[in-house]
Design a protein around this motif. Structure first.
Motif, short mmCIF file in Angstrom:
data_model
loop_
_atom_site.label_atom_id
_atom_site.label_comp_id
_atom_site.label_asym_id
_atom_site.label_seq_id
_atom_site.Cartn_x
_atom_site.Cartn_y
_atom_site.Cartn_z
N PHE A 136 -4.91 7.65 2.76
CA PHE A 136 -3.99 6.52 2.68
C PHE A 136 -3.28 6.37 1.33
CE2 PHE A 136 -7.21 5.34 5.86
CZ PHE A 136 -6.38 5.13 6.95
N SER A 164 -11.06 -4.03 -0.93
CA SER A 164 -9.81 -4.39 -0.27
C SER A 164 -9.90 -5.79 0.31
CB SER A 164 -9.49 -3.39 0.84
OG SER A 164 -8.38 -3.84 1.61
N ARG A 211 -7.60 -7.23 1.99
CA ARG A 211 -7.03 -7.22 3.34
C ARG A 211 -8.03 -6.70 4.37
NH1 ARG A 211 -2.38 -3.56 3.48
NH2 ARG A 211 -3.52 -2.50 1.84
N HIS A 212 -8.77 -5.65 4.01
CA HIS A 212 -9.76 -5.14 4.96
C HIS A 212 -10.90 -6.14 5.17
CE1 HIS A 212 -7.59 -1.36 4.38
NE2 HIS A 212 -8.16 -0.96 5.50
N PHE A 224 -3.51 -5.48 10.84
CA PHE A 224 -2.51 -4.81 10.02
C PHE A 224 -1.20 -4.64 10.79
CE2 PHE A 224 -6.51 -3.84 8.04
CZ PHE A 224 -6.22 -3.86 6.68
N SER A 259 4.09 -2.36 8.18
CA SER A 259 4.29 -2.32 6.73
C SER A 259 2.98 -2.28 5.96
CB SER A 259 5.08 -3.56 6.28
OG SER A 259 4.30 -4.73 6.42
N ASP A 260 1.85 -2.25 6.66
CA ASP A 260 0.49 -2.28 6.08
C ASP A 260 0.04 -3.68 5.69
OD1 ASP A 260 -0.24 0.33 6.40
OD2 ASP A 260 0.23 0.96 4.35
N GLY A 280 5.41 4.64 9.26
CA GLY A 280 4.80 3.42 8.73
C GLY A 280 5.21 3.15 7.29
N HIS A 281 4.25 2.88 6.46
CA HIS A 281 4.49 2.43 5.08
C HIS A 281 4.32 3.58 4.09
CE1 HIS A 281 2.98 -0.19 1.50
NE2 HIS A 281 4.28 -0.03 1.44
N LYS A 300 3.59 4.18 0.71
CA LYS A 300 3.05 3.42 -0.43
C LYS A 300 3.68 3.83 -1.75
CE LYS A 300 -1.57 2.07 1.12
NZ LYS A 300 -3.00 2.12 0.75
#
Length: 299
Positions: free
Chosen positions: A154, A161, A163-164, A174, A177-178, A239-240, A242
């Motif tokens: 990734f 994280s 977010r996780h 998710f 855009s992640d 996708g994104h 990074k």
């Protein structure tokens, strides 16, 4: 919801309501964030290990993060809970940001700078308050060892994280855009604390599907965030990107915000507004997905 969860929520909400740090530092006196929202994950939820396997061995599990803070008295994962909270952007900040096409608005830049400073204070306050009450706690993102590394799969990733943790706790899933799509939308920030405390965990209405609330992945429609990115760092094919995103923030939006607004953070966030999931789960999915109040599993 149990009394214990309500007590944790009260610690967070009281600090949000009373702390002078929860401010955009504007003459209006407005807060940096809307009302926080809380969810709880068990420290031994299998998704934490699955995330570690996917992202890389450097990603901390709740058990590992807790042991770093309390090396003389580590706790088994089953005795730990991850208290994850969402800080939604205010309607005024979202409205200003929605009008921008290439650079962040003032309110957004200030929320990324002053608002994130408050978020760090909130992490510390929650962990310290719980620890003093007899339930040792730590904010992993505030540990000295917190850093960014390269995930083989990734790219740039941190060893904790937010977010996780929010995904495991039941806040949302998710997106293309992640970014995370929560019940309060994508225009949010997260914080979390790992605590040796007996709290009921939040039920994930989306199960283990980490893309359930994204229109693109659920129905092959939307892709609005693709159009919002000024450097094409989001595509429906890949996708994104990074690195492209990071380069634009480092080279363009961060210097702009520093020079224009006097902030030192790294704002962009254009892909988080002007989209169907800005402040909610996309309406087109509401008939198919449970969007009720958070419920808690006492198992």
């Amino acid at each position: 919801m149990s009394d214990a969860v309500e007590q944790v929520e009260k610690i967070i909400l009281d600090f949000w309501a009373s702390s002078p740090g929860n401010s955009l530092q504007l003459a209006t006196g407005e807060k940096a964030w809307e009302k926080p929202q809380v969810a709880i994950a068990r420290g031994d939820d299998p998704l934490f290990l699955r995330n570690k396997e996917m992202i890389g061995p450097f990603l901390w599990t709740p058990e590992e993060a807790y042991a770093m803070a309390f090396p003389d008295d580590p706790a088994p994962a089953g005795e730990l809970r991850v208290i994850s909270y969402v800080l939604p952007q205010t309607p005024e900040t979202r409205a200003d940001q929605r009008r921008e096409e290439t650079l962040p608005c003032q309110r957004w830049a200030l929320s990324r700078f002053h608002g994130e400073a408050f978020n760090c204070d909130l992490r510390h306050h929650l962990a310290d308050t719980l620890t003093k009450a007899g339930t040792p706690s730590v904010a992993p993102e505030r540990l000295p060892g917190f850093a960014y590394q390269q995930s083989e799969r990734f790219g740039l990733a941190s060893n904790w994280s937010e977010r996780h943790a929010a995904f495991v706790a039941g806040h949302g899933t998710f997106s293309l855009s992640d970014a995370m799509i929560t019940r309060w939308g994508k225009a949010v920030r997260f914080g979390s604390v790992v605590s040796r405390i007996n709290l009921p965990s939040t039920t994930r209405s989306y199960g283990d599907d980490h893309l359930a609330w994204c229109l693109w992945y659920a129905k092959g429609t939307c892709g609005a965030c693709v159009k919002r990115c000024p450097v094409d760092a989001i595509t429906t094919d890949h996708g994104h990107d990074k690195q492209a995103c990071f380069n634009y923030i480092r080279e363009t939006t961060a210097p702009y915000a520093t020079q224009t607004f006097g902030t030192g953070a790294t704002p962009c966030g254009l892909c988080q507004v002007g989209i169907p999931c800005e402040s909610q789960v996309p309406p087109a999915l509401l008939n198919e997905l449970s969007r009720g109040d958070l419920t808690h599993d006492h198992s």
